[in-house]
Design an enzyme around this catalytic site. Structure first.
Site, PDB file in Angstrom:
ATOM      1  N   ARG A   1      -3.198 115.383 103.468  1.00 17.12           N
ATOM      2  CA  ARG A   1      -4.420 114.886 104.084  1.00 17.12           C
ATOM      3  C   ARG A   1      -5.003 113.661 103.386  1.00 17.12           C
ATOM      4  NH1 ARG A   1      -3.608 119.852 105.529  1.00 17.12           N
ATOM      5  NH2 ARG A   1      -3.132 120.100 103.333  1.00 17.12           N
ATOM      6  N   THR A   2      -5.061 113.699 102.072  1.00 16.28           N
ATOM      7  CA  THR A   2      -5.701 112.575 101.384  1.00 16.28           C
ATOM      8  C   THR A   2      -4.879 111.303 101.594  1.00 16.28           C
ATOM      9  OG1 THR A   2      -6.576 114.108  99.766  1.00 16.28           O
ATOM     10  CG2 THR A   2      -6.644 111.786  99.179  1.00 16.28           C
TER      11      THR A   2
ATOM     12  N   LYS B   1      11.774 105.609  85.584  1.00 21.43           N
ATOM     13  CA  LYS B   1      12.482 105.002  84.439  1.00 21.43           C
ATOM     14  C   LYS B   1      11.631 105.031  83.185  1.00 21.43           C
ATOM     15  CE  LYS B   1      14.763 101.695  87.514  1.00 21.43           C
ATOM     16  NZ  LYS B   1      14.885 100.265  87.868  1.00 21.43           N
TER      17      LYS B   1
ATOM     18  N   HIS C   1     -12.258 114.778  92.674  1.00 18.26           N
ATOM     19  CA  HIS C   1     -11.660 114.298  93.918  1.00 18.26           C
ATOM     20  C   HIS C   1     -12.819 113.770  94.778  1.00 18.26           C
ATOM     21  CE1 HIS C   1      -9.203 113.822  97.340  1.00 18.26           C
ATOM     22  NE2 HIS C   1      -8.582 114.981  97.377  1.00 18.26           N
TER      23      HIS C   1
ATOM     24  N   ARG D   1      -3.474 109.172  92.845  1.00 19.44           N
ATOM     25  CA  ARG D   1      -3.570 110.608  92.526  1.00 19.44           C
ATOM     26  C   ARG D   1      -2.593 110.895  91.396  1.00 19.44           C
ATOM     27  NH1 ARG D   1      -3.255 115.530  96.766  1.00 19.44           N
ATOM     28  NH2 ARG D   1      -5.428 114.926  96.958  1.00 19.44           N
TER      29      ARG D   1
END
Ligand code: NCD
Length: 315
Positions: free
Chosen positions: A63-64, A91, A140, A112
Site C-alpha cells: 500500500r505505501t 554489493k 510511519h 522505507r
C-alpha cells in the site's frame, strides 16, 4: 535535522509526526479534500509535471509504495522504482552513497528501511525532500496522516476522541506516529490493548502523556470501552522478533471478530487497520459498514500522498 513544517511544506522532509502542528494538518487535510473532490484527473497532472520521485524500499510494501507511486503519477510526476535487491545495495553500497546517487536523478526520495532513524540519516545526506515510508520500529508518518484524515472525514474533528488500539504497541510504527498525531489535539484518550510484552515504550508513553494524551493500557478485551470513536487494530510485527516462538504465542492474542465488534463497538465506531492483516481481523468483519480499512482508509492513503507531494514539491 528534523525541521518543523510550520504550515510551510515547501522542500521539507516528511520524517516524523514531531514536525507537525494543527495549522499544518489543517492545510494538508483541506488540500486532500479538494483533490479528492476533483472529478477530472487530467486537471491534476500539471501539479508535478516534469518531476521524478524515487521509491526506495528496503522492506516489503504494497500500500505505501503503491499509493505513493499512484499519487506521484496522478499529480503528473514520473516515478523511479528501485528494486533494492537488484541494486548496488546488494554489493554493499552505503545508504549515503545510494541516496547521493538518486538525488542526481530525482526531485524527492521515498524511503522505507528496517532501521530506526534511516529516513533522518537520508535527509541529512541530501537537500532533496525525503519521505519516511517507515523506519523500522520508529515512525510511519504518512500512514498516520492518512489515518487522521480518515477519522477527520468521518467525525469532522480530531479532538475529544476515544481510540482503542489493538495489537503491537511496541513495534508498530504506524501506532507511534498516530499517537503523536492524536497528542496534538485536546481531549483525546486512547486505550492500548496488547500483550504485556508488546506495550508501548515507556519514554514514548510519558512524552505523549505530557503532551496531554490520556493513555490507558489494557490486557483484556473485557476492558474495552464501548464508546470508542475508532478502533485501530495492528499486526503483531513478526519481523521484529528475535524469538519466533515468542511471536507464535502472542500473534493472535487479540482478534477482531464479528462477536467482538458486536459486544464492544459503538454503532458509529470506525474500524481501522493500516494493513496488512495476518489473521487479527476476520474477513467477516469486512462487510460491516463501520469497517474502513479496505475502503476509505486505504484510498485516503493515495489522496493524502497526492496532497503531500504537491505541498512539498510544487513550487
Ligand atoms: C504498516 C507498516 O509497514 O508499518 N503497513 C503499512 O504501511 N500500511 C503496518 C504493518 O506492516 O503491519
Amino acid at each position: 535535522m528534523v525541521d518543523k513544517i510550520d504550515n510551510n511544506y515547501k522542500n521539507k522532509d516528511i520524517l516524523s509526526l514531531n514536525q507537525f502542528d494543527t495549522p499544518s494538518l489543517d492545510t494538508l487535510f483541506q488540500l486532500t479534500t479538494e483533490i479528492k473532490k476533483n472529478k477530472d484527473p487530467k486537471d491534476l497532472l500539471k501539479n508535478l509535471e516534469g518531476k521524478v520521485v524515487t521509491l526506495l524500499f528496503y522492506e516489503p510494501s504494497s500500500r505505501t509504495r503503491g499509493s505513493f507511486d499512484a499519487a506521484a503519477q496522478r499529480m503528473g510526476a514520473r516515478t523511479l522504482v528501485i528494486n533494492v535487491e537488484a541494486s548496488s545495495v546488494a554489493k554493499g553500497e552505503t545508504l549515503e552513497d545510494t541516496i547521493m546517487t538518486f538525488q542526481n536523478y530525482s526531485d524527492a526520495i521515498v524511503i522505507r528501511h528496517k532501521d530506526v532513524g534511516t529516513a533522518e540519516k537520508a535527509a541529512d545526506t541530501t537537500s532533496i525532500p525525503i519521505f519516511n515510508a517507515g523506519d523500522g520500529v520508529g515512525e510511519h508518518p504518512t500512514q498516520a496522516l492518512l489515518d487522521m484524515f480518515t477519522i477527520f472525514e468521518k467525525k469532522q474533528t480530531l479532538s475529544g476522541l476515544t481510540g482503542v488500539f489493538g495489537g503491537d504497541m511496541k513495534h508498530g510504527r504506524t501506532v507511534h506516529s498516530l499517537l503523536k498525531g492524536l497528542a496534538l489535539y485536546p481531549g483525546n484518550q486512547v486505550y492500548l490493548l496488547s500483550p504485556i510484552q508488546l506495550r508501548l515504550d515507556e519514554t514514548l508513553k510519558s512524552d505523549l502523556t505530557k503532551k496531554g494524551l490520556k493513555i490507558i493500557e489494557l490486557e483484556r478485551v473485557e476492558d474495552i470501552p464501548t464508546s470508542a470513536t475508532f478502533w485501530y487494530w495492528t499486526r503483531v510485527q513478526k519481523e521484529r522478533f528475535e524469538d519466533i516462538e515468542e511471536y507464535e504465542k502472542i500473534k493472535h492474542a487479540f482478534v477482531v471478530t464479528k462477536e467482538l465488534v458486536k459486544k464492544y463497538a459503538a454503532k458509529d465506531t470506525i474500524l481501522m487497520h493500516p494493513l496488512p492483516r495476518v489473521g487479527e481481523i476476520t474477513v467477516e468483519v469486512d462487510k460491516d459498514p463501520r469497517a474502513v480499512y479496505l475502503t476509505d482508509q486505504m484510498k485516503n492513503g493515495m489522496y493524502i500522498r497526492m496532497a503531500l507531494l504537491k505541498l512539498v514539491l510544487n513550487h
